[in-house]
Design an enzyme around this catalytic site. Structure first.
Site, PDB file in Angstrom:
ATOM      1  N   HIS A  41      -3.311   7.417   2.628  1.00  0.00           N
ATOM      2  CA  HIS A  41      -3.680   6.118   2.053  1.00  0.00           C
ATOM      3  C   HIS A  41      -5.098   5.774   2.522  1.00  0.00           C
ATOM      4  O   HIS A  41      -5.441   5.962   3.687  1.00  0.00           O
ATOM      5  CB  HIS A  41      -2.688   5.054   2.520  1.00  0.00           C
ATOM      6  CG  HIS A  41      -3.112   3.666   2.208  1.00  0.00           C
ATOM      7  ND1 HIS A  41      -3.541   3.290   0.953  1.00  0.00           N
ATOM      8  CD2 HIS A  41      -3.208   2.553   2.983  1.00  0.00           C
ATOM      9  CE1 HIS A  41      -3.874   2.015   0.976  1.00  0.00           C
ATOM     10  NE2 HIS A  41      -3.689   1.543   2.187  1.00  0.00           N
ATOM     11  N   CYS A  50       0.811  -1.221   0.000  1.00  0.00           N
ATOM     12  CA  CYS A  50       0.000   0.000   0.000  1.00  0.00           C
ATOM     13  C   CYS A  50       0.845   1.272   0.000  1.00  0.00           C
ATOM     14  O   CYS A  50       0.343   2.353  -0.303  1.00  0.00           O
ATOM     15  CB  CYS A  50      -0.942   0.010   1.197  1.00  0.00           C
ATOM     16  SG  CYS A  50      -2.106  -1.351   1.165  1.00  0.00           S
ATOM     17  N   ASN A  53      -9.962  -0.092  -0.375  1.00  0.00           N
ATOM     18  CA  ASN A  53      -8.512   0.076  -0.304  1.00  0.00           C
ATOM     19  C   ASN A  53      -7.904  -0.376  -1.633  1.00  0.00           C
ATOM     20  O   ASN A  53      -7.885  -1.573  -1.933  1.00  0.00           O
ATOM     21  CB  ASN A  53      -7.984  -0.766   0.860  1.00  0.00           C
ATOM     22  CG  ASN A  53      -6.475  -0.675   1.024  1.00  0.00           C
ATOM     23  OD1 ASN A  53      -5.776  -0.177   0.151  1.00  0.00           O
ATOM     24  ND2 ASN A  53      -5.978  -1.175   2.144  1.00  0.00           N
TER      25      ASN A  53
HETATM   26  N1  ACO Z   1     -18.876  -8.962   8.438  1.00  0.00           N
HETATM   27  C1  ACO Z   1     -19.399  -9.324   9.626  1.00  0.00           C
HETATM   28  N2  ACO Z   1     -18.641  -9.728  10.666  1.00  0.00           N
HETATM   29  C2  ACO Z   1     -17.317  -9.783  10.476  1.00  0.00           C
HETATM   30  C3  ACO Z   1     -16.710  -9.412   9.258  1.00  0.00           C
HETATM   31  C4  ACO Z   1     -17.552  -9.004   8.223  1.00  0.00           C
HETATM   32  N3  ACO Z   1     -17.079  -8.626   7.013  1.00  0.00           N
HETATM   33  N4  ACO Z   1     -15.377  -9.554   9.385  1.00  0.00           N
HETATM   34  C5  ACO Z   1     -15.141  -9.985  10.618  1.00  0.00           C
HETATM   35  N5  ACO Z   1     -16.317 -10.123  11.278  1.00  0.00           N
HETATM   36  C6  ACO Z   1     -16.537 -10.583  12.640  1.00  0.00           C
HETATM   37  C7  ACO Z   1     -15.430 -11.440  13.175  1.00  0.00           C
HETATM   38  O1  ACO Z   1     -15.606 -12.787  12.778  1.00  0.00           O
HETATM   39  C8  ACO Z   1     -15.568 -11.248  14.653  1.00  0.00           C
HETATM   40  O2  ACO Z   1     -16.599 -12.068  15.100  1.00  0.00           O
HETATM   41  P1  ACO Z   1     -16.492 -12.808  16.527  1.00  0.00           P
HETATM   42  O3  ACO Z   1     -16.430 -11.686  17.542  1.00  0.00           O
HETATM   43  O4  ACO Z   1     -17.753 -13.613  16.574  1.00  0.00           O
HETATM   44  O5  ACO Z   1     -15.246 -13.608  16.467  1.00  0.00           O
HETATM   45  C9  ACO Z   1     -16.042  -9.809  14.772  1.00  0.00           C
HETATM   46  O6  ACO Z   1     -16.568  -9.451  13.501  1.00  0.00           O
HETATM   47  C10 ACO Z   1     -14.935  -8.857  15.151  1.00  0.00           C
HETATM   48  O7  ACO Z   1     -13.831  -9.106  14.283  1.00  0.00           O
HETATM   49  P2  ACO Z   1     -12.543  -8.242  14.348  1.00  0.00           P
HETATM   50  O8  ACO Z   1     -11.528  -8.738  13.353  1.00  0.00           O
HETATM   51  O9  ACO Z   1     -12.134  -8.121  15.785  1.00  0.00           O
HETATM   52  O10 ACO Z   1     -13.138  -6.841  13.823  1.00  0.00           O
HETATM   53  P3  ACO Z   1     -12.504  -5.422  13.913  1.00  0.00           P
HETATM   54  O11 ACO Z   1     -13.403  -4.533  14.660  1.00  0.00           O
HETATM   55  O12 ACO Z   1     -11.056  -5.461  14.282  1.00  0.00           O
HETATM   56  O13 ACO Z   1     -12.579  -4.979  12.387  1.00  0.00           O
HETATM   57  C11 ACO Z   1     -11.182  -4.763  10.463  1.00  0.00           C
HETATM   58  C12 ACO Z   1     -11.912  -5.716  11.389  1.00  0.00           C
HETATM   59  C13 ACO Z   1     -12.222  -3.885   9.777  1.00  0.00           C
HETATM   60  C14 ACO Z   1     -10.453  -5.589   9.410  1.00  0.00           C
HETATM   61  C15 ACO Z   1     -10.213  -3.906  11.299  1.00  0.00           C
HETATM   62  O14 ACO Z   1      -9.395  -4.706  12.106  1.00  0.00           O
HETATM   63  C16 ACO Z   1      -9.354  -3.054  10.435  1.00  0.00           C
HETATM   64  O15 ACO Z   1      -9.815  -2.139   9.802  1.00  0.00           O
HETATM   65  N6  ACO Z   1      -8.028  -3.303  10.394  1.00  0.00           N
HETATM   66  C17 ACO Z   1      -7.137  -2.608   9.519  1.00  0.00           C
HETATM   67  C18 ACO Z   1      -6.858  -3.512   8.412  1.00  0.00           C
HETATM   68  C19 ACO Z   1      -6.675  -2.822   7.093  1.00  0.00           C
HETATM   69  O16 ACO Z   1      -7.183  -1.780   6.803  1.00  0.00           O
HETATM   70  N7  ACO Z   1      -5.912  -3.507   6.247  1.00  0.00           N
HETATM   71  C20 ACO Z   1      -5.701  -3.069   4.926  1.00  0.00           C
HETATM   72  C21 ACO Z   1      -4.345  -3.432   4.448  1.00  0.00           C
HETATM   73  S1  ACO Z   1      -3.112  -2.574   5.323  1.00  0.00           S
HETATM   74  C22 ACO Z   1      -3.365  -1.017   4.990  1.00  0.00           C
HETATM   75  O17 ACO Z   1      -3.694  -0.665   3.902  1.00  0.00           O
HETATM   76  C23 ACO Z   1      -3.154  -0.077   6.078  1.00  0.00           C
END
Ligand code: ACO
Length: 331
Positions: free
Chosen positions: A258, A117, A288
């Site tokens: 980004h 990224c 993204n």
């Molecule tokens: N829809 C519904 N539920 C979901 C989804 C979905 N798409 N994805 C995960 N869940 C569920 C999980 O299974 C989990 O359920 P559980 O509690 O029963 O186990 C629950 O939601 C919470 O999951 P988490 O992974 O803890 O969710 P979080 O609040 O951390 O959000 C996310 C996940 C959006 C990916 C977040 O961690 C994030 O934004 N991280 C940054 C990652 C990113 O942007 N990466 C891009 C590449 S790197 C970059 O460009 C910077």
């Protein structure tokens, strides 16, 4: 007489996204998710997915031709083509070489930088070094990625996040010391390599029937860890480039970060003390787009007339590696 080195100015920009729109509701038909979950956690409403008969270089070509036209520069005047991508058409040669041929460029050198990224910022920073050294005068700097081809469309935690796109900038040497890239910095921490990566397909684990069956050719990510380190790292490096350029936060006209996730962007803006009116967000429309996200957003704001001569703009990025960077530019 002392001679100052030339500065790198962004002379033109262009972008291209596929025409196929995939909404959150479309994804909710494939995996167990909802528009409400995706929008509230990420700010993403829809993304673009590249048509099957197209490759990353096709998007890059469209963005590049628009940037050259915007800059009023003929392709023959380019000295270099430097592309940030982690989804090149082939393992080798580089996408930059494929693009060079598609554009009809001659007498140039072209190469890719793979910083996921942060690819565009890395490409821009390397270009800046070539220009400052006097080695080149005109470069095409591109960020392009087609991550839709590397997603597990059964993994709801990753397939909702990404989209495809390309952005380009024509960067030229200027002897007017006031304008251009005032400061740019890159950083990496490879101890996080397996926090965000594609397990198979490289030399460590080449493609086999087993790697395909285990779905190891798509993105694996520890989202929580990425979130935490991204905000902290982008804040630190943004402060460093601003300090080096002698610019304070209030001097900034715009920030083009980004576009990974609206929550990362708002957390970063709040830590830097920058009001959201000055922060560009288009992740709702494109998701993204990895290396393309900054040049696509930059092109959109330039075409909307939101950047005037003299405006100071901060760019910052973070991605797999981990690799991150920032640049401060006076237009
Ligand atoms: N829809 C519904 N539920 C979901 C989804 C979905 N798409 N994805 C995960 N869940 C569920 C999980 O299974 C989990 O359920 P559980 O509690 O029963 O186990 C629950 O939601 C919470 O999951 P988490 O992974 O803890 O969710 P979080 O609040 O951390 O959000 C996310 C996940 C959006 C990916 C977040 O961690 C994030 O934004 N991280 C940054 C990652 C990113 O942007 N990466 C891009 C590449 S790197 C970059 O460009 C910077």
């Amino acid at each position: 007489m002392t001679q100052t080195s030339p500065r790198s100015v962004i002379r033109g920009t262009g972008s291209a996204v596929p025409s196929t729109v995939v909404t959150n509701d479309d994804i909710a038909k494939i995996v167990d998710t909802s528009d409400e979950w995706i929008t509230s956690r990420t700010g993403i409403r829809e993304r673009r997915v590249l048509e099957k008969d197209q490759a990353a270089s096709d998007l890059a070509r469209r963005a590049s031709e628009r940037a050259l036209e915007d800059a009023g520069l003929a392709v023959e005047e380019l000295d270099a083509i430097i592309v940030g991508t982690c989804t090149a058409d082939y393992q080798f040669p580089s996408l930059a070489c494929v693009l060079e041929a598609k554009l009809g460029a001659k007498d140039v050198f072209s190469f890719d930088v793979n910083a996921a990224c942060s690819g565009f910022l890395n490409a821009l920073s390397v270009t800046d070094m070539f220009i400052r050294s006097g080695r080149i005068r005109n470069a095409l700097v591109v960020g392009t990625d087609v991550l839709s081809r590397f997603l597990d469309w059964q993994d709801r935690s990753t397939c909702i996040l990404f989209g495809d796109g390309a952005g380009a900038a024509v960067v030229s040497a200027s002897d007017n010391g006031d304008r251009g890239i005032l400061s740019a910095r890159l950083q990496t921490d490879g101890s996080y390599a397996e926090t965000l990566y594609i397990r198979a397909g490289g030399s460590k684990k080449p493609a086999t029937l087993e790697t395909v069956e285990k779905r190891e050719h798509s993105i694996y990510m520890n989202g929580k860890e990425v979130f935490k380190v991204a905000v902290r790292s982008m804040e630190e490096i943004s402060r460093r480039v601003l300090d080096e350029a002698g610019i304070c936060v209030d001097d900034l006209s715009l920030v083009v970060p980004h576009q990974a996730n609206r929550r990362i962007i708002t957390a970063l803006a709040s830590r830097l003390g920058i009001p959201m009116e000055k922060v560009i967000v288009n992740v709702d429309r494109y998701g993204n787009t990895s290396a393309a996200s900054i040049p696509v957003a930059l092109d959109e704001v330039r075409r909307q007339g939101r950047i005037a001569d003299g405006d100071i703009v901060l760019l910052n990025a973070f991605g797999a590696g981990f690799a991150w960077g920032a640049a401060v530019i006076r237009f």
